[in-house]
Design a protein around this motif. Structure first.
Motif, PDB file in Angstrom:
ATOM      1  N   THR A  36       0.879  -1.397  -0.029  1.00  0.00           N
ATOM      2  CA  THR A  36      -0.012  -0.013  -0.054  1.00  0.00           C
ATOM      3  C   THR A  36       0.768   1.301   0.036  1.00  0.00           C
ATOM      4  O   THR A  36       2.312   1.168   0.279  1.00  0.00           O
ATOM      5  CB  THR A  36      -0.921  -0.086   1.238  1.00  0.00           C
ATOM      6  N   PRO A  37       0.432   2.551  -0.259  1.00  0.00           N
ATOM      7  CA  PRO A  37       1.127   3.536  -0.202  1.00  0.00           C
ATOM      8  C   PRO A  37       1.624   3.835   1.222  1.00  0.00           C
ATOM      9  O   PRO A  37       2.691   4.556   1.348  1.00  0.00           O
ATOM     10  CB  PRO A  37      -0.031   4.605  -0.483  1.00  0.00           C
ATOM     11  N   LEU A  55      -8.649  -3.422  -4.158  1.00  0.00           N
ATOM     12  CA  LEU A  55      -7.144  -3.640  -3.409  1.00  0.00           C
ATOM     13  C   LEU A  55      -7.443  -2.501  -2.192  1.00  0.00           C
ATOM     14  O   LEU A  55      -6.968  -1.468  -2.536  1.00  0.00           O
ATOM     15  CB  LEU A  55      -6.107  -3.251  -4.368  1.00  0.00           C
ATOM     16  N   PRO A  56      -7.796  -3.152  -1.100  1.00  0.00           N
ATOM     17  CA  PRO A  56      -8.149  -2.256   0.144  1.00  0.00           C
ATOM     18  C   PRO A  56      -6.701  -1.351   0.223  1.00  0.00           C
ATOM     19  O   PRO A  56      -5.872  -1.937   0.399  1.00  0.00           O
ATOM     20  CB  PRO A  56      -8.259  -3.275   1.227  1.00  0.00           C
ATOM     21  N   GLY A  57      -6.602  -0.088   0.545  1.00  0.00           N
ATOM     22  CA  GLY A  57      -5.571   0.854   0.841  1.00  0.00           C
ATOM     23  C   GLY A  57      -4.870   1.165  -0.488  1.00  0.00           C
ATOM     24  O   GLY A  57      -3.901   2.072  -0.525  1.00  0.00           O
ATOM     25  N   GLY A  58      -5.170   0.606  -1.632  1.00  0.00           N
ATOM     26  CA  GLY A  58      -4.721   0.828  -2.742  1.00  0.00           C
ATOM     27  C   GLY A  58      -3.326   0.371  -2.923  1.00  0.00           C
ATOM     28  O   GLY A  58      -2.709  -0.178  -1.831  1.00  0.00           O
ATOM     29  N   ALA A  59      -2.755  -0.147  -4.073  1.00  0.00           N
ATOM     30  CA  ALA A  59      -1.317  -0.680  -4.327  1.00  0.00           C
ATOM     31  C   ALA A  59      -0.544   0.128  -4.961  1.00  0.00           C
ATOM     32  O   ALA A  59      -0.759   0.738  -6.204  1.00  0.00           O
ATOM     33  CB  ALA A  59      -1.582  -2.030  -5.164  1.00  0.00           C
ATOM     34  N   ARG A  60       0.670   0.174  -4.529  1.00  0.00           N
ATOM     35  CA  ARG A  60       1.927   0.876  -5.228  1.00  0.00           C
ATOM     36  C   ARG A  60       2.676  -0.061  -6.197  1.00  0.00           C
ATOM     37  O   ARG A  60       3.415   0.159  -7.077  1.00  0.00           O
ATOM     38  CB  ARG A  60       2.481   1.633  -4.346  1.00  0.00           C
ATOM     39  N   SER A  61       3.170  -1.114  -5.305  1.00  0.00           N
ATOM     40  CA  SER A  61       3.731  -2.378  -6.297  1.00  0.00           C
ATOM     41  C   SER A  61       2.903  -3.692  -5.904  1.00  0.00           C
ATOM     42  O   SER A  61       2.241  -3.733  -5.073  1.00  0.00           O
ATOM     43  CB  SER A  61       5.086  -2.476  -5.715  1.00  0.00           C
ATOM     44  N   VAL A  62       3.019  -4.499  -6.949  1.00  0.00           N
ATOM     45  CA  VAL A  62       2.205  -5.736  -7.059  1.00  0.00           C
ATOM     46  C   VAL A  62       2.975  -6.638  -7.363  1.00  0.00           C
ATOM     47  O   VAL A  62       3.814  -6.654  -8.684  1.00  0.00           O
ATOM     48  CB  VAL A  62       1.129  -5.522  -7.884  1.00  0.00           C
ATOM     49  N   ARG A  63       3.016  -7.859  -6.983  1.00  0.00           N
ATOM     50  CA  ARG A  63       3.745  -9.163  -7.370  1.00  0.00           C
ATOM     51  C   ARG A  63       2.602 -10.214  -7.398  1.00  0.00           C
ATOM     52  O   ARG A  63       1.812 -10.499  -6.646  1.00  0.00           O
ATOM     53  CB  ARG A  63       4.634  -9.755  -6.153  1.00  0.00           C
ATOM     54  N   ASN A  64       2.570 -10.972  -8.711  1.00  0.00           N
ATOM     55  CA  ASN A  64       1.615 -11.874  -9.231  1.00  0.00           C
ATOM     56  C   ASN A  64       2.080 -13.281  -9.213  1.00  0.00           C
ATOM     57  O   ASN A  64       2.719 -13.559 -10.119  1.00  0.00           O
ATOM     58  CB  ASN A  64       1.192 -11.673 -10.441  1.00  0.00           C
ATOM     59  N   ASP A  86      -3.777   7.735 -17.291  1.00  0.00           N
ATOM     60  CA  ASP A  86      -3.577   6.410 -16.682  1.00  0.00           C
ATOM     61  C   ASP A  86      -2.535   6.890 -15.583  1.00  0.00           C
ATOM     62  O   ASP A  86      -2.037   7.837 -15.336  1.00  0.00           O
ATOM     63  CB  ASP A  86      -2.683   5.745 -17.941  1.00  0.00           C
ATOM     64  N   GLN A  87      -1.949   5.643 -14.832  1.00  0.00           N
ATOM     65  CA  GLN A  87      -1.383   5.742 -13.566  1.00  0.00           C
ATOM     66  C   GLN A  87      -0.019   6.457 -13.725  1.00  0.00           C
ATOM     67  O   GLN A  87       0.687   7.003 -12.889  1.00  0.00           O
ATOM     68  CB  GLN A  87      -1.151   4.378 -12.786  1.00  0.00           C
ATOM     69  N   SER A  88       0.675   6.288 -14.980  1.00  0.00           N
ATOM     70  CA  SER A  88       2.029   6.934 -15.262  1.00  0.00           C
ATOM     71  C   SER A  88       1.826   8.343 -15.768  1.00  0.00           C
ATOM     72  O   SER A  88       2.952   8.823 -15.850  1.00  0.00           O
ATOM     73  CB  SER A  88       2.694   5.960 -16.119  1.00  0.00           C
ATOM     74  N   GLY A  89       0.547   8.916 -16.178  1.00  0.00           N
ATOM     75  CA  GLY A  89       0.597  10.096 -16.572  1.00  0.00           C
ATOM     76  C   GLY A  89       0.866  10.079 -18.210  1.00  0.00           C
ATOM     77  O   GLY A  89       0.696  11.028 -18.891  1.00  0.00           O
ATOM     78  N   ARG A  90       0.973   8.629 -18.890  1.00  0.00           N
ATOM     79  CA  ARG A  90       1.297   8.678 -20.455  1.00  0.00           C
ATOM     80  C   ARG A  90      -0.120   8.578 -20.996  1.00  0.00           C
ATOM     81  O   ARG A  90      -0.925   7.920 -20.479  1.00  0.00           O
ATOM     82  CB  ARG A  90       2.171   7.725 -20.730  1.00  0.00           C
ATOM     83  N   THR A  91      -0.153   9.012 -22.264  1.00  0.00           N
ATOM     84  CA  THR A  91      -1.357   8.839 -23.119  1.00  0.00           C
ATOM     85  C   THR A  91      -1.524   7.450 -23.577  1.00  0.00           C
ATOM     86  O   THR A  91      -0.498   6.799 -23.980  1.00  0.00           O
ATOM     87  CB  THR A  91      -1.245   9.825 -24.291  1.00  0.00           C
ATOM     88  N   GLY A  92      -2.748   6.725 -23.408  1.00  0.00           N
ATOM     89  CA  GLY A  92      -2.979   5.619 -24.171  1.00  0.00           C
ATOM     90  C   GLY A  92      -3.080   4.469 -23.068  1.00  0.00           C
ATOM     91  O   GLY A  92      -3.878   3.447 -23.347  1.00  0.00           O
ATOM     92  N   GLY A  93      -2.422   4.454 -21.836  1.00  0.00           N
ATOM     93  CA  GLY A  93      -2.356   3.505 -20.836  1.00  0.00           C
ATOM     94  C   GLY A  93      -3.962   3.523 -19.895  1.00  0.00           C
ATOM     95  O   GLY A  93      -4.115   4.588 -19.481  1.00  0.00           O
ATOM     96  N   PHE A 106       6.386   0.634  -8.061  1.00  0.00           N
ATOM     97  CA  PHE A 106       5.950   1.876  -8.255  1.00  0.00           C
ATOM     98  C   PHE A 106       6.891   2.806  -9.039  1.00  0.00           C
ATOM     99  O   PHE A 106       7.946   2.677  -9.198  1.00  0.00           O
ATOM    100  CB  PHE A 106       6.170   2.680  -6.528  1.00  0.00           C
ATOM    101  N   THR A 107       6.111   3.757  -9.851  1.00  0.00           N
ATOM    102  CA  THR A 107       6.667   4.860 -10.721  1.00  0.00           C
ATOM    103  C   THR A 107       6.353   6.129 -10.034  1.00  0.00           C
ATOM    104  O   THR A 107       5.216   6.362  -9.740  1.00  0.00           O
ATOM    105  CB  THR A 107       6.170   4.766 -12.027  1.00  0.00           C
ATOM    106  N   PRO A 108       7.452   7.042  -9.756  1.00  0.00           N
ATOM    107  CA  PRO A 108       7.098   8.287  -9.113  1.00  0.00           C
ATOM    108  C   PRO A 108       6.015   9.034 -10.113  1.00  0.00           C
ATOM    109  O   PRO A 108       5.799   8.969 -11.311  1.00  0.00           O
ATOM    110  CB  PRO A 108       8.196   9.141  -9.364  1.00  0.00           C
ATOM    111  N   GLY A 109       4.809   9.602  -9.637  1.00  0.00           N
ATOM    112  CA  GLY A 109       3.839  10.200 -10.087  1.00  0.00           C
ATOM    113  C   GLY A 109       2.604   9.211 -10.344  1.00  0.00           C
ATOM    114  O   GLY A 109       1.546   9.703 -10.800  1.00  0.00           O
ATOM    115  N   GLN A 110       2.924   7.991 -10.109  1.00  0.00           N
ATOM    116  CA  GLN A 110       1.846   7.129 -10.379  1.00  0.00           C
ATOM    117  C   GLN A 110       0.655   7.040  -9.128  1.00  0.00           C
ATOM    118  O   GLN A 110       0.855   7.326  -7.989  1.00  0.00           O
ATOM    119  CB  GLN A 110       2.459   5.615 -10.416  1.00  0.00           C
ATOM    120  N   SER A 111      -0.676   6.903  -9.693  1.00  0.00           N
ATOM    121  CA  SER A 111      -1.822   6.662  -8.838  1.00  0.00           C
ATOM    122  C   SER A 111      -1.939   5.189  -8.402  1.00  0.00           C
ATOM    123  O   SER A 111      -1.421   4.451  -9.089  1.00  0.00           O
ATOM    124  CB  SER A 111      -3.031   6.987  -9.444  1.00  0.00           C
TER     125      SER A 111
END
Length: 123
Positions: A36-37, A55-64, A86-93, A106-111
């Motif tokens: 979580t954050p 994903l309660p609390g939100g997820a910054r990094s995920v392992r599947n 999108d979560q990285s601020g890039r168009t199209g994702g 986690f990527t800086p700026g990501q939701s």
């Protein structure tokens, strides 16, 4: 020769049991682990393979660590975001596809990701 035959039969039996178990219980066998954050580590054991899961609390990094791929969403209802949001601020994702036995950091700026669905799961 007899030992090899027994070993092959046992191995075949184990594979058959795993195949039947994987097809019959409706879950993505394995574990999804996320951070979580706030830095809390959460583990989800054999999640149901259909529908949307929060994903309660939100997820910054995920392992599947499951046998199925998953798709991560920044929306709580597994809905795609508009292009550019999108979560990285890039168009199209619109979501993030995470393969089996893979992870994403986690990527800086990501939701934070707020939900996920199992790819190929039931609707």
């Amino acid at each position: 020769m007899i030992c090899r035959s027994r070993a092959r039969r046992r191995a075949g039996g184990v594979l058959l049991l795993l195949a039947v178990a994987g097809c019959s219980n409706g879950s993505a066998l394995g574990t999804i682990q996320y951070t979580t954050p706030a830095g809390q580590v959460v583990k989800i054991e054999s999640p149901d393979d259909d529908g949307c899961h929060r994903l309660p609390g939100g997820a910054r990094s995920v392992r599947n660590y499951t046998v199925d791929d998953i798709r991560l969403y920044v929306d709580e209802h597994c809905e795609l975001t508009k292009a550019g949001d999108d979560q990285s601020g890039r168009t199209g994702g619109e979501s993030f596809y995470l393969g089996t036995q893979a992870s994403v950091a986690f990527t800086p700026g990501q939701s934070p990701w707020l939900s996920y669905s199992v790819v190929g799961g039931g609707a």
